[in-house]
Design an enzyme around this catalytic site. Structure first.
Site, PDB file in Angstrom:
ATOM      1  N   THR A 124      31.251  18.226 -52.607  1.00 52.16           N
ATOM      2  CA  THR A 124      31.406  16.917 -53.362  1.00 52.16           C
ATOM      3  C   THR A 124      30.612  15.726 -52.914  1.00 52.16           C
ATOM      4  OG1 THR A 124      33.603  17.200 -51.688  1.00 52.16           O
ATOM      5  CG2 THR A 124      32.770  15.136 -53.102  1.00 52.16           C
ATOM      6  N   ASN A 225      52.080   5.302 -43.976  1.00 54.75           N
ATOM      7  CA  ASN A 225      52.326   4.847 -42.529  1.00 54.75           C
ATOM      8  C   ASN A 225      52.394   3.194 -42.941  1.00 54.75           C
ATOM      9  OD1 ASN A 225      51.454   7.377 -42.065  1.00 54.75           O
ATOM     10  ND2 ASN A 225      49.409   6.903 -41.498  1.00 54.75           N
ATOM     11  N   TYR A 256      52.734   7.970 -63.596  1.00 61.01           N
ATOM     12  CA  TYR A 256      53.138   7.231 -65.075  1.00 61.01           C
ATOM     13  C   TYR A 256      52.864   5.436 -63.546  1.00 61.01           C
ATOM     14  CZ  TYR A 256      56.310   3.465 -67.242  1.00 61.01           C
ATOM     15  OH  TYR A 256      56.878   2.133 -67.562  1.00 61.01           O
ATOM     16  N   PHE A 262      45.463  -3.080 -67.029  1.00 61.63           N
ATOM     17  CA  PHE A 262      45.211  -4.450 -66.786  1.00 61.63           C
ATOM     18  C   PHE A 262      46.465  -4.653 -65.736  1.00 61.63           C
ATOM     19  CE2 PHE A 262      45.582  -9.553 -67.918  1.00 61.63           C
ATOM     20  CZ  PHE A 262      44.837  -9.799 -67.513  1.00 61.63           C
ATOM     21  N   GLY A 265      52.335  -7.336 -63.865  1.00 62.25           N
ATOM     22  CA  GLY A 265      52.573  -8.765 -64.526  1.00 62.25           C
ATOM     23  C   GLY A 265      54.618  -7.706 -63.798  1.00 62.25           C
ATOM     24  N   CYS A 268      59.542  -8.460 -61.516  1.00 60.45           N
ATOM     25  CA  CYS A 268      59.666  -7.795 -60.466  1.00 60.45           C
ATOM     26  C   CYS A 268      58.298  -7.034 -59.194  1.00 60.45           C
ATOM     27  CB  CYS A 268      60.270  -6.209 -60.577  1.00 60.45           C
ATOM     28  SG  CYS A 268      62.050  -6.339 -61.947  1.00 60.45           S
ATOM     29  N   LYS A 324      54.303  -6.390 -71.237  1.00 60.70           N
ATOM     30  CA  LYS A 324      53.832  -4.433 -71.581  1.00 60.70           C
ATOM     31  C   LYS A 324      55.344  -4.442 -72.836  1.00 60.70           C
ATOM     32  CE  LYS A 324      58.727  -2.233 -69.330  1.00 60.70           C
ATOM     33  NZ  LYS A 324      58.781  -1.527 -68.325  1.00 60.70           N
TER      34      LYS A 324
HETATM   35  N1  LIG Z   1      35.733  21.398 -45.594  1.00 59.13           N
HETATM   36  C1  LIG Z   1      36.430  20.854 -46.585  1.00 59.13           C
HETATM   37  O1  LIG Z   1      38.054  21.389 -46.128  1.00 59.13           O
HETATM   38  C2  LIG Z   1      36.014  20.602 -48.247  1.00 59.13           C
HETATM   39  C3  LIG Z   1      36.648  21.539 -48.960  1.00 59.13           C
HETATM   40  C4  LIG Z   1      36.148  21.007 -50.369  1.00 59.13           C
HETATM   41  C5  LIG Z   1      35.051  19.996 -50.407  1.00 59.13           C
HETATM   42  N2  LIG Z   1      34.215  20.044 -49.341  1.00 59.13           N
HETATM   43  C6  LIG Z   1      33.013  19.573 -49.532  1.00 59.13           C
HETATM   44  O2  LIG Z   1      32.439  20.842 -49.342  1.00 59.13           O
HETATM   45  C7  LIG Z   1      31.172  20.654 -48.923  1.00 59.13           C
HETATM   46  C8  LIG Z   1      30.604  21.355 -47.815  1.00 59.13           C
HETATM   47  O3  LIG Z   1      31.834  21.252 -46.820  1.00 59.13           O
HETATM   48  P1  LIG Z   1      31.600  21.870 -45.498  1.00 59.13           P
HETATM   49  O4  LIG Z   1      32.885  21.521 -44.644  1.00 59.13           O
HETATM   50  O5  LIG Z   1      32.182  23.134 -45.798  1.00 59.13           O
HETATM   51  O6  LIG Z   1      30.676  21.593 -44.816  1.00 59.13           O
HETATM   52  P2  LIG Z   1      30.098  22.882 -43.280  1.00 59.13           P
HETATM   53  O7  LIG Z   1      29.383  21.863 -42.754  1.00 59.13           O
HETATM   54  O8  LIG Z   1      30.798  23.265 -42.657  1.00 59.13           O
HETATM   55  O9  LIG Z   1      28.922  23.821 -44.039  1.00 59.13           O
HETATM   56  C9  LIG Z   1      27.642  23.298 -44.780  1.00 59.13           C
HETATM   57  C10 LIG Z   1      26.611  24.731 -44.685  1.00 59.13           C
HETATM   58  O10 LIG Z   1      25.832  24.560 -45.231  1.00 59.13           O
HETATM   59  C11 LIG Z   1      24.239  25.002 -45.023  1.00 59.13           C
HETATM   60  N3  LIG Z   1      23.758  24.598 -45.370  1.00 59.13           N
HETATM   61  C12 LIG Z   1      22.874  23.291 -45.023  1.00 59.13           C
HETATM   62  N4  LIG Z   1      21.454  23.355 -45.628  1.00 59.13           N
HETATM   63  C13 LIG Z   1      21.545  24.300 -46.624  1.00 59.13           C
HETATM   64  C14 LIG Z   1      20.354  24.879 -46.867  1.00 59.13           C
HETATM   65  N5  LIG Z   1      19.073  23.660 -47.611  1.00 59.13           N
HETATM   66  N6  LIG Z   1      20.308  26.355 -47.243  1.00 59.13           N
HETATM   67  C15 LIG Z   1      21.465  26.321 -46.968  1.00 59.13           C
HETATM   68  N7  LIG Z   1      22.323  26.527 -45.792  1.00 59.13           N
HETATM   69  C16 LIG Z   1      22.195  24.661 -46.432  1.00 59.13           C
HETATM   70  C17 LIG Z   1      24.691  24.392 -43.233  1.00 59.13           C
HETATM   71  O11 LIG Z   1      23.997  24.974 -42.282  1.00 59.13           O
HETATM   72  C18 LIG Z   1      26.188  24.643 -42.979  1.00 59.13           C
HETATM   73  O12 LIG Z   1      26.662  26.188 -42.977  1.00 59.13           O
HETATM   74  C19 LIG Z   1      30.913  19.252 -48.958  1.00 59.13           C
HETATM   75  O13 LIG Z   1      30.232  18.674 -49.624  1.00 59.13           O
HETATM   76  C20 LIG Z   1      32.283  18.611 -48.990  1.00 59.13           C
HETATM   77  O14 LIG Z   1      32.245  17.415 -49.101  1.00 59.13           O
HETATM   78  C21 LIG Z   1      35.001  20.137 -48.076  1.00 59.13           C
END
Ligand SMILES: NC(=O)c1ccc[n+]([C@@H]2O[C@H](COP(=O)([O-])OP(=O)(O)OC[C@H]3O[C@@H](n4cnc5c(N)ncnc54)[C@H](O)[C@@H]3O)[C@@H](O)[C@H]2O)c1
Length: 437
Positions: A124, A225, A256, A262, A265, A268, A324
């Site tokens: 991400t 919540n 929707y 904008f 308004g 309601c 609207k």
């Molecule tokens: N965990 C989730 O549910 C989830 C869901 C969707 C997206 N993401 C996104 O996916 C990405 C990874 O998330 P995650 O939870 O798997 O992370 P994580 O921390 O579990 O795993 C990251 C891995 O990358 C490795 N790493 C770091 N630098 C490296 C390099 N230079 N070469 C090789 N390996 C390297 C680390 O050793 C680690 O094993 C993030 O950007 C996260 O936001 C996570």
């Protein structure tokens, strides 16, 4: 396909195991020796339902292996998925250092590779990261050009921990952002065995989707919540309320109200948000999310006003005065607020709204309008042509379909401020601005 997956955490391990079961040949890469060793022993490096079994079978059949050697992995594969972590910095900013360093390793390997290779970001990352961090790093370290010598794409991950494998095989959607056709098609063929709506888009939209999704999910939790807190204080069953709320897929759980535009308004929404916020306050409840809705809405009205003021042009024509299209209800119409503030600054204004006829307005609606703009009758014009003739600035205040046709009628000296996205900038480039686009 031959795929290398960089980062064997939750996303990388699940992605590696699942792509192997789809028939791809996968090499996982991580600098953690422990994770590499676990994969090569056929074990999952993270706890996730069914992952141990999937990885065990994939390693057993020779579809999956792991290494810490990025060079070896790049030379042995055609496409790389970057799944390294992107944690928060102390100030909340996104730490992309792992993405950058993995790109440096991939770029160095690409320098030695003569055939095409696609690099796809599954981590991400904020919009602009691929263009401003990933591509420059890959180009600098490989000495090659993105889109010409190698491909770059975005393919965000939508799995939820705990149900990650079933989410991989039945995702809500597959989003592919790529500029070159070859990379887009390669990513698409990774998932050819998976039934899910597939969207091809730009890299930046693909990057942003993940944030709009996750912020929306977080907003849903916080909203539910806060509704729960107020329900509890009023001795109302919050789960019964939200069960009924969730049955409404027309207005509640639907597209929707979910297009930037904008301020809201009408008679309601502002009144009812205000009443619930007041009730919460009287019960000594702190509801920061629900309490922030009206200030956010007012901010959007001020943004609309500022767009007009910053042009430094006058006079102004306003197309659409009700909140609207298709109604003459003017109560709490945000464009009235804009008109009132422009008049206060001495702007010369004409207003056209087919549905608003002063002689036919009655009751609270009429009172509201005359309280906001006492001499409104001298500002109303009875045709779109008359309105277009008047202003150097033309403000589109609601989504009346009649306003869609104005582009060819806009003069060289006029500028369109669109608060509702009645049209794309199209032919009006340089003479058009939209409030959130
Ligand atoms: N965990 C989730 O549910 C989830 C869901 C969707 C997206 N993401 C996104 O996916 C990405 C990874 O998330 P995650 O939870 O798997 O992370 P994580 O921390 O579990 O795993 C990251 C891995 O990358 C490795 N790493 C770091 N630098 C490296 C390099 N230079 N070469 C090789 N390996 C390297 C680390 O050793 C680690 O094993 C993030 O950007 C996260 O936001 C996570």
């Amino acid at each position: 396909m031959k795929i290398s997956v960089f980062g064997l955490g939750y996303v990388g391990a699940v992605t590696s195991g699942c792509l192997s079961t789809l028939g791809h040949s996968v090499v996982g890469v991580d600098y953690s020796e422990a994770k590499v060793a676990l994969i090569n022993q056929g074990k999952a490096p993270v706890i996730e339902l069914d992952l141990d079994k999937t990885i065990g079978e994939a390693v057993g059949s020779g579809q999956l292996s792991a290494t810490h050697d990025a060079n070896e992995a790049i030379l042995a594969t055609d496409l790389s998925l970057i799944c390294v972590g992107t944690p928060s910095r102390r100030n909340g900013d996104l730490d992309t250092s792992a993405v950058k360093s993995v790109c440096a390793e991939i770029g160095a390997a690409l320098r030695q590779k003569s055939s095409w290779h696609s690099v796809v970001i599954r981590s991400t990352v904020l919009p602009g990261t691929i263009r401003n961090v990933v591509i420059p790093e890959l180009e600098a370290t490989s000495g090659k050009k993105a889109g010409v010598d190698f491909g770059v794409g975005s393919n965000p991950e939508f799995l939820r921990e705990g149900t990650a494998l079933s989410d991989f095989h039945a995702p809500p959607k597959t989003v592919i952002g790529a500029e070159d056709e070859r990379t887009g098609s390669e990513i698409e063929s990774l998932y050819s065995g998976i039934k899910a709506p597939l969207v091809r888009t730009s890299i930046e939209v693909a990057e942003m989707i993940k944030y709009s999704d996750n912020v929306w999910h977080a907003l849903k939790v916080a909203f539910a919540n806060e509704i729960g807190i107020i329900c509890k204080s009023l001795d109302v069953d919050s789960h019964e309320v939200m069960d009924i709320f969730c049955k409404d897929s027309k207005l509640n759980l639907s597209g929707y109200y979910l297009k930037p535009g904008f301020s809201f308004g009408g008679s309601c929404l502002p009144k009812d948000v205000r009443a619930l916020v007041h009730k919460a306050r009287s019960l000594d409840l702190d509801l920061p999310l629900i309490g922030s809705i009206l200030p956010s809405n007012e901010k959007q009205t001020t943004r609309g006003l500022d767009m007009i003021l910053q042009l430094g042009k006058r006079p102004v024509s306003i197309l659409g005065m009700s909140f609207k299209a298709g109604t003459d209800d003017l109560r709490e119409s945000p464009i009235l607020e804009v008109i009132e503030r422009l008049l206060g600054k001495g702007y010369d204004i004409r207003i056209f709204d087919r549905n608003v006829n002063l002689s036919k307005l009655v009751g609270a609606n009429r009172e509201y309008l005359l309280r906001m703009i006492p001499h409104v009758s001298s500002l109303l014009v009875d045709s779109l042509d008359a309105a277009l003739l008047h202003g150097e600035v033309v403000v589109i205040g609601n989504g009346d379909p009649e306003f869609r046709s104005i582009a060819p009628r806009i003069r060289q000296d006029q500028f369109v401020v669109d608060l509702v996205r009645i049209q794309d900038r199209g032919t009006l480039d340089g003479q058009y601005d939209g409030i959130s686009w």
